[in-house]
Design a protein around this motif. Structure first.
Motif, PDB file in Angstrom:
ATOM      1  N   VAL A  21       0.866  -1.181   0.000  1.00  9.77           N
ATOM      2  CA  VAL A  21       0.000   0.000   0.000  1.00  9.77           C
ATOM      3  C   VAL A  21       0.898   1.225   0.000  1.00  9.77           C
ATOM      4  O   VAL A  21       1.706   1.426   0.918  1.00  9.77           O
ATOM      5  CB  VAL A  21      -0.917   0.020   1.243  1.00  9.77           C
ATOM      6  N   ARG A  22       0.783   2.047  -1.027  1.00 15.84           N
ATOM      7  CA  ARG A  22       1.600   3.267  -1.119  1.00 15.84           C
ATOM      8  C   ARG A  22       0.811   4.410  -0.491  1.00 15.84           C
ATOM      9  O   ARG A  22      -0.060   5.011  -1.112  1.00 15.84           O
ATOM     10  CB  ARG A  22       1.939   3.562  -2.580  1.00 15.84           C
ATOM     11  N   ALA A  23       1.128   4.703   0.771  1.00 14.71           N
ATOM     12  CA  ALA A  23       0.399   5.734   1.515  1.00 14.71           C
ATOM     13  C   ALA A  23       0.812   7.135   1.083  1.00 14.71           C
ATOM     14  O   ALA A  23      -0.013   8.049   1.064  1.00 14.71           O
ATOM     15  CB  ALA A  23       0.626   5.552   3.019  1.00 14.71           C
ATOM     16  N   LEU A  24       2.084   7.305   0.744  1.00 15.92           N
ATOM     17  CA  LEU A  24       2.585   8.589   0.250  1.00 15.92           C
ATOM     18  C   LEU A  24       3.394   8.323  -1.017  1.00 15.92           C
ATOM     19  O   LEU A  24       4.229   7.417  -1.049  1.00 15.92           O
ATOM     20  CB  LEU A  24       3.461   9.285   1.295  1.00 15.92           C
ATOM     21  N   GLY A  25       3.153   9.134  -2.042  1.00 20.44           N
ATOM     22  CA  GLY A  25       3.773   8.863  -3.334  1.00 20.44           C
ATOM     23  C   GLY A  25       4.811   9.862  -3.778  1.00 20.44           C
ATOM     24  O   GLY A  25       5.098   9.972  -4.967  1.00 20.44           O
ATOM     25  N   GLY A  26       5.389  10.616  -2.846  1.00 18.33           N
ATOM     26  CA  GLY A  26       6.391  11.613  -3.202  1.00 18.33           C
ATOM     27  C   GLY A  26       5.909  13.004  -2.834  1.00 18.33           C
ATOM     28  O   GLY A  26       5.429  13.745  -3.694  1.00 18.33           O
ATOM     29  N   VAL A  27       6.033  13.351  -1.555  1.00 23.72           N
ATOM     30  CA  VAL A  27       5.478  14.610  -1.036  1.00 23.72           C
ATOM     31  C   VAL A  27       6.600  15.576  -0.690  1.00 23.72           C
ATOM     32  O   VAL A  27       7.497  15.248   0.092  1.00 23.72           O
ATOM     33  CB  VAL A  27       4.600  14.351   0.213  1.00 23.72           C
ATOM     34  N   SER A  28       6.556  16.760  -1.281  1.00 23.58           N
ATOM     35  CA  SER A  28       7.534  17.815  -1.004  1.00 23.58           C
ATOM     36  C   SER A  28       6.798  19.043  -0.479  1.00 23.58           C
ATOM     37  O   SER A  28       6.000  19.641  -1.201  1.00 23.58           O
ATOM     38  CB  SER A  28       8.312  18.169  -2.276  1.00 23.58           C
ATOM     39  N   ILE A  29       7.064  19.384   0.763  1.00 27.06           N
ATOM     40  CA  ILE A  29       6.366  20.500   1.418  1.00 27.06           C
ATOM     41  C   ILE A  29       7.354  21.265   2.293  1.00 27.06           C
ATOM     42  O   ILE A  29       8.251  20.668   2.903  1.00 27.06           O
ATOM     43  CB  ILE A  29       5.200  19.983   2.293  1.00 27.06           C
ATOM     44  N   GLU A  30       7.191  22.567   2.367  1.00 25.17           N
ATOM     45  CA  GLU A  30       7.932  23.394   3.334  1.00 25.17           C
ATOM     46  C   GLU A  30       6.941  24.072   4.262  1.00 25.17           C
ATOM     47  O   GLU A  30       5.922  24.601   3.808  1.00 25.17           O
ATOM     48  CB  GLU A  30       8.772  24.455   2.624  1.00 25.17           C
ATOM     49  N   ALA A  42      -9.489  12.790   2.243  1.00 24.79           N
ATOM     50  CA  ALA A  42     -10.353  11.666   2.579  1.00 24.79           C
ATOM     51  C   ALA A  42      -9.579  10.609   3.351  1.00 24.79           C
ATOM     52  O   ALA A  42      -8.342  10.634   3.398  1.00 24.79           O
ATOM     53  CB  ALA A  42     -10.924  11.056   1.291  1.00 24.79           C
ATOM     54  N   SER A  43     -10.300   9.672   3.950  1.00 28.87           N
ATOM     55  CA  SER A  43      -9.658   8.557   4.630  1.00 28.87           C
ATOM     56  C   SER A  43      -8.773   7.805   3.640  1.00 28.87           C
ATOM     57  O   SER A  43      -9.194   7.507   2.527  1.00 28.87           O
ATOM     58  CB  SER A  43     -10.729   7.623   5.204  1.00 28.87           C
ATOM     59  N   GLY A  44      -7.520   7.551   4.022  1.00 32.49           N
ATOM     60  CA  GLY A  44      -6.598   6.866   3.131  1.00 32.49           C
ATOM     61  C   GLY A  44      -5.843   7.776   2.188  1.00 32.49           C
ATOM     62  O   GLY A  44      -5.091   7.306   1.323  1.00 32.49           O
ATOM     63  N   SER A  45      -6.006   9.093   2.347  1.00 32.77           N
ATOM     64  CA  SER A  45      -5.337  10.039   1.437  1.00 32.77           C
ATOM     65  C   SER A  45      -3.866  10.236   1.779  1.00 32.77           C
ATOM     66  O   SER A  45      -3.100  10.755   0.966  1.00 32.77           O
ATOM     67  CB  SER A  45      -6.051  11.390   1.468  1.00 32.77           C
ATOM     68  N   GLY A  46      -3.460   9.842   2.993  1.00 32.16           N
ATOM     69  CA  GLY A  46      -2.065   9.986   3.390  1.00 32.16           C
ATOM     70  C   GLY A  46      -1.804  11.086   4.394  1.00 32.16           C
ATOM     71  O   GLY A  46      -0.679  11.281   4.836  1.00 32.16           O
ATOM     72  N   LYS A  47      -2.856  11.795   4.795  1.00 32.24           N
ATOM     73  CA  LYS A  47      -2.648  12.966   5.656  1.00 32.24           C
ATOM     74  C   LYS A  47      -2.087  12.596   7.032  1.00 32.24           C
ATOM     75  O   LYS A  47      -1.168  13.243   7.532  1.00 32.24           O
ATOM     76  CB  LYS A  47      -3.944  13.772   5.804  1.00 32.24           C
ATOM     77  N   SER A  48      -2.634  11.551   7.663  1.00 31.93           N
ATOM     78  CA  SER A  48      -2.141  11.160   8.990  1.00 31.93           C
ATOM     79  C   SER A  48      -0.770  10.510   8.893  1.00 31.93           C
ATOM     80  O   SER A  48       0.068  10.687   9.787  1.00 31.93           O
ATOM     81  CB  SER A  48      -3.132  10.215   9.670  1.00 31.93           C
ATOM     82  N   THR A  49      -0.534   9.777   7.804  1.00 30.64           N
ATOM     83  CA  THR A  49       0.795   9.185   7.589  1.00 30.64           C
ATOM     84  C   THR A  49       1.842  10.284   7.484  1.00 30.64           C
ATOM     85  O   THR A  49       2.926  10.189   8.078  1.00 30.64           O
ATOM     86  CB  THR A  49       0.806   8.336   6.295  1.00 30.64           C
ATOM     87  N   ASP A 219      -4.844  10.452  -2.501  1.00 30.61           N
ATOM     88  CA  ASP A 219      -4.089   9.289  -3.001  1.00 30.61           C
ATOM     89  C   ASP A 219      -2.588   9.423  -2.754  1.00 30.61           C
ATOM     90  O   ASP A 219      -1.762   9.100  -3.617  1.00 30.61           O
ATOM     91  CB  ASP A 219      -4.354   9.071  -4.496  1.00 30.61           C
ATOM     92  N   GLY A 220      -2.227   9.922  -1.564  1.00 30.24           N
ATOM     93  CA  GLY A 220      -0.824   9.980  -1.189  1.00 30.24           C
ATOM     94  C   GLY A 220      -0.030  11.124  -1.787  1.00 30.24           C
ATOM     95  O   GLY A 220       1.198  11.182  -1.667  1.00 30.24           O
TER      96      GLY A 220
END
Length: 247
Positions: A21-30, A42-49, A219-220
Motif C-alpha cells: 500500500v503506497r500511503a505517500l507517493g512523493g510529497v515535497s512540502i515546506e 479523505a480517509s486513506g489520502s495519506g494525511k495522517s501518515t 491518493d498519497g
C-alpha cells in the motif's frame, strides 16, 4: 520567516511486495515557523501518515525530511525519541490521557523523560501549562471527572509543557461538540498568535477554515496547497453560542 520543516519526495509504503500500500507517493512540502497549517483529505489520502512522519512517530520509505535544516531521515530510534520529547508536542483525537490520574500528573508526563528538570520545576511547569489552557481550578481532578473538552485541554497542556518547537494535532476536535471544538480552536489560534507553529489534521472544513493554510491530500499526493487570505476567528463563532445561551 524561516522554514522549520522541509520534506523532499517523501514516500511511505506499507507491506512492500504484492500487497503493498503506497500511503505517500512523493510529497515535497515546506512549513515555516509561526504557521498554522491544516492538512485535509479523505480517509486513506495519506494525511495522517504524513503527520506521523514529520512528527517523528514514523519514518519514510524514501525521500528526505529536514527539521531546522537537520536531516531527520535515518536517525536512530533514540535520536527520534529525543526530538519527539524535546521539540514536539502532540494532541490526539482520543486525548490519550492516563485514566484515574489527575490532570496535573498527566501534564507532567513528558517532563519525566527529561532528567534535567527537577521535581519542583516539573510541577510548576505543569501548573503553568494548565493555567494557560484555563484549567487552573481543575488541576487535581482526575481525567474521568472532566468533560471531553476539558480532557482535550489537559492534552494540549501536556503538549505545551515542554515549550515545543511545533505542536502536532491529529483530529483534535473529532470527538467534541461544535462549541467545544471552537473553544479548542480559539486556544490554538491564541497559541499561534503567540508564535507557536501548529500543524493539524482535520476532516472538518469549518475547523480548517480557522487556520492560515490548508494542504489537501489525495491518493498519497498533495492535491492543493492554499494560504488563506481572509482569517476567521473562533471567538466570533463562540459569540453565537453565547447569544443562543443568553437571549
Amino acid at each position: 520567516m524561516k522554514p522549520i520543516i522541509k520534506t523532499k519526495d517523501i514516500t511511505k509504503v506499507f507491506n512492500p511486495g504484492i500487497n503493498e500500500v503506497r500511503a505517500l507517493g512523493g510529497v515535497s512540502i515546506e512549513i515555516e515557523e509561526k504557521e498554522f497549517v491544516s492538512i485535509m483529505g479523505a480517509s486513506g489520502s495519506g494525511k495522517s501518515t504524513f503527520l506521523n512522519i514529520i512528527g517523528c512517530l514514523d519514518q519514510p520509505t524514501s525521500g528526505e525530511y529536514l527539521l531546522e535544516d537537520t536531516k531527520v531521515s535515518g536517525l536512530s530510534g533514540k535520536e527520534l525519541s529525543f526530538i519527539r520529547n524535546r521539540k514536539f508536542g502532540f494532541v490526539f483525537q482520543s486525548y490519550n490521557l492516563l485514566a484515574r490520574t489527575s490532570a496535573l500528573e498527566n501534564v507532567q508526563l513528558p517532563l519525566l523523560y527529561n532528567k534535567n528538570v527537577p521535581v519542583k520545576e516539573r510541577i510548576e511547569l505543569a501548573e503553568h501549562a494548565l493555567e494557560r489552557v484555563g484549567l487552573a481550578n481543575r488541576m487535581h481532578h482526575k481525567t474521568n471527572e472532566l468533560s471531553g473538552g476539558q480532557q482535550q485541554r489537559v492534552a494540549i497542556a501536556r503538549a505545551l509543557v515542554n515549550n515545543p518547537l511545533a505542536l502536532f494535532a491529529d483530529e483534535p476536535t473529532g470527538n467534541l461538540d461544535s462549541r467545544s471544538s471552537y473553544q479548542i480552536m480559539e486556544m490554538f489560534q491564541e497559541l499561534n498568535d503567540e508564535g507557536k507553529l501548529i500543524i493539524m489534521v482535520t476532516h472538518e472544513p469549518d475547523i480548517a477554515s480557522l487556520t492560515k493554510r490548508i494542504i489537501r491530500f489525495k491518493d498519497g499526493l498533495v492535491l492543493s496547497d492554499e494560504k488563506l487570505t481572509e482569517l476567521k476567528r473562533a471567538t466570533d463563532y463562540l459569540k453565537e453560542y453565547q447569544t443562543d445561551a443568553h437571549p
